[in-house]
Design a protein around this motif. Structure first.
Motif, PDB file in Angstrom:
ATOM      1  N   ASN A  51       3.070  -2.642  10.903  1.00  0.00           N
ATOM      2  CA  ASN A  51       2.687  -3.856  10.184  1.00  0.00           C
ATOM      3  C   ASN A  51       1.546  -3.591   9.200  1.00  0.00           C
ATOM      4  N   SER A  52       0.590  -2.767   9.597  1.00  0.00           N
ATOM      5  CA  SER A  52      -0.548  -2.512   8.714  1.00  0.00           C
ATOM      6  C   SER A  52      -0.095  -1.843   7.418  1.00  0.00           C
ATOM      7  N   HIS A  53       0.856  -0.915   7.515  1.00  0.00           N
ATOM      8  CA  HIS A  53       1.368  -0.270   6.306  1.00  0.00           C
ATOM      9  C   HIS A  53       2.110  -1.282   5.434  1.00  0.00           C
ATOM     10  N   ILE A  54       2.991  -2.078   6.032  1.00  0.00           N
ATOM     11  CA  ILE A  54       3.794  -3.028   5.253  1.00  0.00           C
ATOM     12  C   ILE A  54       2.899  -4.057   4.575  1.00  0.00           C
ATOM     13  N   LEU A  55       1.929  -4.583   5.301  1.00  0.00           N
ATOM     14  CA  LEU A  55       1.049  -5.603   4.724  1.00  0.00           C
ATOM     15  C   LEU A  55       0.130  -5.007   3.667  1.00  0.00           C
ATOM     16  N   ARG A  56      -0.276  -3.755   3.837  1.00  0.00           N
ATOM     17  CA  ARG A  56      -1.053  -3.086   2.791  1.00  0.00           C
ATOM     18  C   ARG A  56      -0.207  -2.933   1.531  1.00  0.00           C
ATOM     19  N   TYR A  57       1.063  -2.602   1.707  1.00  0.00           N
ATOM     20  CA  TYR A  57       1.954  -2.467   0.556  1.00  0.00           C
ATOM     21  C   TYR A  57       2.138  -3.812  -0.150  1.00  0.00           C
ATOM     22  N   LEU A  58       2.335  -4.880   0.618  1.00  0.00           N
ATOM     23  CA  LEU A  58       2.592  -6.192   0.014  1.00  0.00           C
ATOM     24  C   LEU A  58       1.375  -6.785  -0.672  1.00  0.00           C
ATOM     25  N   THR A  59       0.197  -6.523  -0.153  1.00  0.00           N
ATOM     26  CA  THR A  59      -1.021  -7.119  -0.727  1.00  0.00           C
ATOM     27  C   THR A  59      -1.720  -6.188  -1.713  1.00  0.00           C
ATOM     28  N   GLY A  60      -1.388  -4.888  -1.656  1.00  0.00           N
ATOM     29  CA  GLY A  60      -2.044  -3.933  -2.535  1.00  0.00           C
ATOM     30  C   GLY A  60      -3.443  -3.551  -2.104  1.00  0.00           C
TER      31      GLY A  60
END
Length: 225
Positions: A51-60
């Motif tokens: 989740n941390s990777h995906i949310l970092r990708y989505l929020t930049g």
């Protein structure tokens, strides 16, 4: 060659839930950045990822603490509600129960290595009776400290939890990041699971030796019973 232990990825392998995650992540992407993700984005930044990777990708940006926890829980609540609203599909994948019964009956060490967080692991354990086949204390999940797939750490830890060297283990995976993780960990035999039309692509992934459409096709002769 026969192998002494088996490690399963969970989502997309023991549980065919890709569309539930797809719906929950697309809703999350739409809310966070105003647009849904493409198929290529899902393959690269969602499948097998934490989740941390995906949310970092989505929020930049890198999220931490309460903000990361709250956003992840919103997505996971959507996902869990979809599972519970579809009880006919919220079940172990075809052939999984028979294979798990086989490994238990033959005393074959087994565990799970998943990018899911503990709240989802607990949810799966509660509703899918995972304790029947697995020691829950041996399951490797996203604890916020262990590097996620494609880093080798999850599969290396899973093998260690079975008291086996990685090259004595089989891994069953469905994601490119998972294949990379298992290969980098030195896993002895990697089985790719996916629809028949994806098998050539799965076999082309580094380290993948066998491809199956479901656990009904799993080559049990690879296991040292």
């Amino acid at each position: 060659m026969k192998y002494k232990g088996i490690i399963f990825d969970f989502n997309g392998v023991l549980l065919w839930d890709a569309d539930f995650h797809f719906q929950a992540w697309q809703a999350t992407a739409l809310r966070l950045r105003g647009s849904e993700m493409s198929g290529e984005e899902f393959a690269t930044h969602v499948h097998g990822r934490t989740n941390s990777h995906i949310l970092r990708y989505l929020t930049g940006r890198t999220l931490q603490g309460r903000e990361l926890f709250d956003l992840a829980q919103i997505k996971e609540l959507m996902y869990q509600n979809l599972c519970l609203k579809n009880p006919d599909r919220f079940a172990l994948s075809p052939g999984a129960t028979a294979l798990l019964d086989f490994v238990v009956e033959n005393g074959i060490p087994r565990t799970i290595a998943t990018a899911s967080e503990k709240n989802n692991v607990d949810f799966f354990a509660q509703h899918l009776d995972l304790e029947k086949w697995f020691g829950l204390q041996h399951i490797v999940y996203d604890d916020g400290f262990l590097p996620g797939k494609p880093a080798p750490d999850m599969y290396a830890k899973a093998a260690a939890n079975l008291y086996l060297p990685p090259d004595a283990c089989i891994v069953v995976e469905d994601s490119f990041s998972g294949f990379k993780s298992a290969h980098a960990a030195g896993i002895g035999h990697i089985v790719g699971l996916g629809p028949r039309e994806t098998h050539d692509k799965l076999l082309a992934c580094e380290g993948v030796s066998t491809v199956i459409e479901s656990f009904e096709e799993f080559p049990r002769e690879l296991l040292e019973a």
